[in-house]
Design an enzyme around this catalytic site. Sequence first.
Site: not given
Ligand code: IVH
Length: 696
Positions: A44-45, A90, A125, A439, A445
């Site tokens: 995905y990344d 995010s 994370k 196409c 189609c």
């Molecule tokens: S901070 C505004 N800290 O990663 C920023 N997120 O890719 C808020 N996640 O939606 C996110 N560990 O579900 C933050 N230590 C961490 C995290 C974390 C997992 C997830 C979280 C977020 C997603 C963003």
Amino acid sequence: MAKSPSEPSLSEARAEHARLGEEIAAHDRRYYQEDAPTISDADYDALRLRYEALEKAFPELATAESLTKKVGARPSEKFAKVKHAVPMLSLGNVFSDEEVEDFVARVRRFLGLRDGALLFTAEPKIDGLSCSLRYEKGRLVQAATRGDGYEGEDVTANIRTVDEIPQRLHGCNLDVLEVRGEVYMTHKDFAALNARQKEAGKTLFANPRNAAAGSLRQLDPKVTASRPLHFFAYGWGETSKRLENAQWGVLREFESFGLKVNPLTKLCDGAEDMLAHYRAIEAQRATLGYDIDGVVYKVDDIGLQERLGFVSRAPRWAVAHKFPAERAMTILRDIEIQVGRTGALTPVARLEPVTVGGVVVQNATLHNEDEIARKDIRIGDTVVVQRAGDVIPQIVEVVKEKPRGAKRYEFPDVCPRCGSAALREIDDKTGEADVVRRCTGSLVCPAQAVERLKHFASRNAMDVEGLGDKQIEFFYDEGLIKTASDIFTLPEREAHMSPRLAEREGYGETSVRNLFAAIEARRKVPINRFIYALGVRHVGETNARRLARHFKDFESLRETARDAAPGGEARARIDSIDGVGPVVAEALHDFFAEPHNERELDALLKQVTLEPMPAVASTSPVAGKTVVFTGALERLTRDEAKAQAERFGAHVAGSVSKKTDLVVAGPGAGSKLKKAAELGIEVISEDEWFARTGQG
Ligand code: IVH
């Protein structure tokens, strides 16, 4: 380093960007709404990275519809909705040491901090699902999932079954404190849950994150209670009072309240320190007992976080440093072609199923025919599949040391669905062939017709609830909906049908009633949505809004576009709309001059009433104003000033003209100030700017 696109032309990039966007959106849906991703995080990344790299190389692709401006997906319909007072956004991703250094440099530049200490927190994370816990006077009153970032699902009853989440915070009497963090499942509990599922003959979860999401989003809290979930707090949303003035301090405060904070969180001074901690965490990854997919760095000082703010869907003050993509070897069994809404033929690899980073992968994108040729991919080859993030796996290379598949893949030059010729358009200017083969049978189609209908009914277009991809396929196959206008005549036709819809498999009285109500509700639609829903090539939501703003009523757009043959006056009029170029003008002409489309539009306009485009509401006194910053600003860097103004709905211009509404001048302002005085434009100081925008 982000992989830079291998220098495609703009049209190639546009096509790839659109295709990737569709892929990513489909994966987002599977991930967020169905808890059933079909590809790994790493894959995905990789898709997302490529998508973003294309936008970096071709900024015109970064329109308001870009997925880079959106978070997650809409909540599912099962739970009550919760609006997030502070959006749950995010994080941007980086993959290399250089990018981490760039991130630190960017933060410094934005803040105008040349040297001196700049602290960041670095923490794992967690690979789970984010959750917002609302405490009032220290009592847990509501818990919500992220949903699309603005609206999530109410999972309060389920969250109350999670032991690690306190019902009452110790020593916290704040009126409101929204704690944000990640709900996750440990490896041990995941294995035990899957063993139980297997015994009971139920579907297995692909990985702990899906198991956690599936468990939290149970309608019956008893089921959630039987599945051990854990929680780490890492952030906050609405608070009735300012918390500590540093990220680190807030986390310590959270601990004192009785919340769990990840013990691997560290305060770091600069990139070198952050990277050392990244490596320390990476080294422990396998023994943690739960999944993590990278390290998150956050600017520690909350005041600085506020100054940095957000850009589209992610904060400027934080970034996720992801672990490298995971890879595995497997055999390419076959290549199939998918036909999209605009006729694009996309090759998809069918693979011998293989587990990559905990998820079974059996399909991978091959992008386009040039990619197959460039990598010399043959059916029967052993290939390396890479999964990054949560989207479609990719084939990164062919293992040449293994016996090669003898069969080279012959890319079809006719559409596999309708038999029309499939061509690669030649760019008039460059003489280059488009990477995408399309196409040509757009009106005959069936694959394109179905995809167009899906687009027409989709959320950002007509938004017909209950008419998702599966339902469209069903109605199309049954011959009940062949064109967009058929959607609106369905209720009436259905009344005379035998058997009635409710008597067919998969449809009950209630779902039919709900569907018909949803169709009725969409008979009135804002003109910009309608234009977007038509699915004219190159007309995304932004262009649809531009056209709606310019033409106001649909008939005048229709007439102008129909008459817009090259070289004429009508063509020039479309061409001259701000942001709309010749490519769009040509696509509009092609669409509106086509007799079949004319007939379908007539039919459609008998069914729907178009309403004016809704105005964007903003309460700021500078909203909609054109602002020029000049002279030396003392409290803001230029980037920051621009970002701030845009946040308040203002437009920032580089020079003073009759169109300027406001000039913000610092010391040393020269010619712009003079010009403003000549034109009688209001000039204010930086402090006044802060006061006017309600920032004290
Ligand atoms: S901070 C505004 N800290 O990663 C920023 N997120 O890719 C808020 N996640 O939606 C996110 N560990 O579900 C933050 N230590 C961490 C995290 C974390 C997992 C997830 C979280 C977020 C997603 C963003």
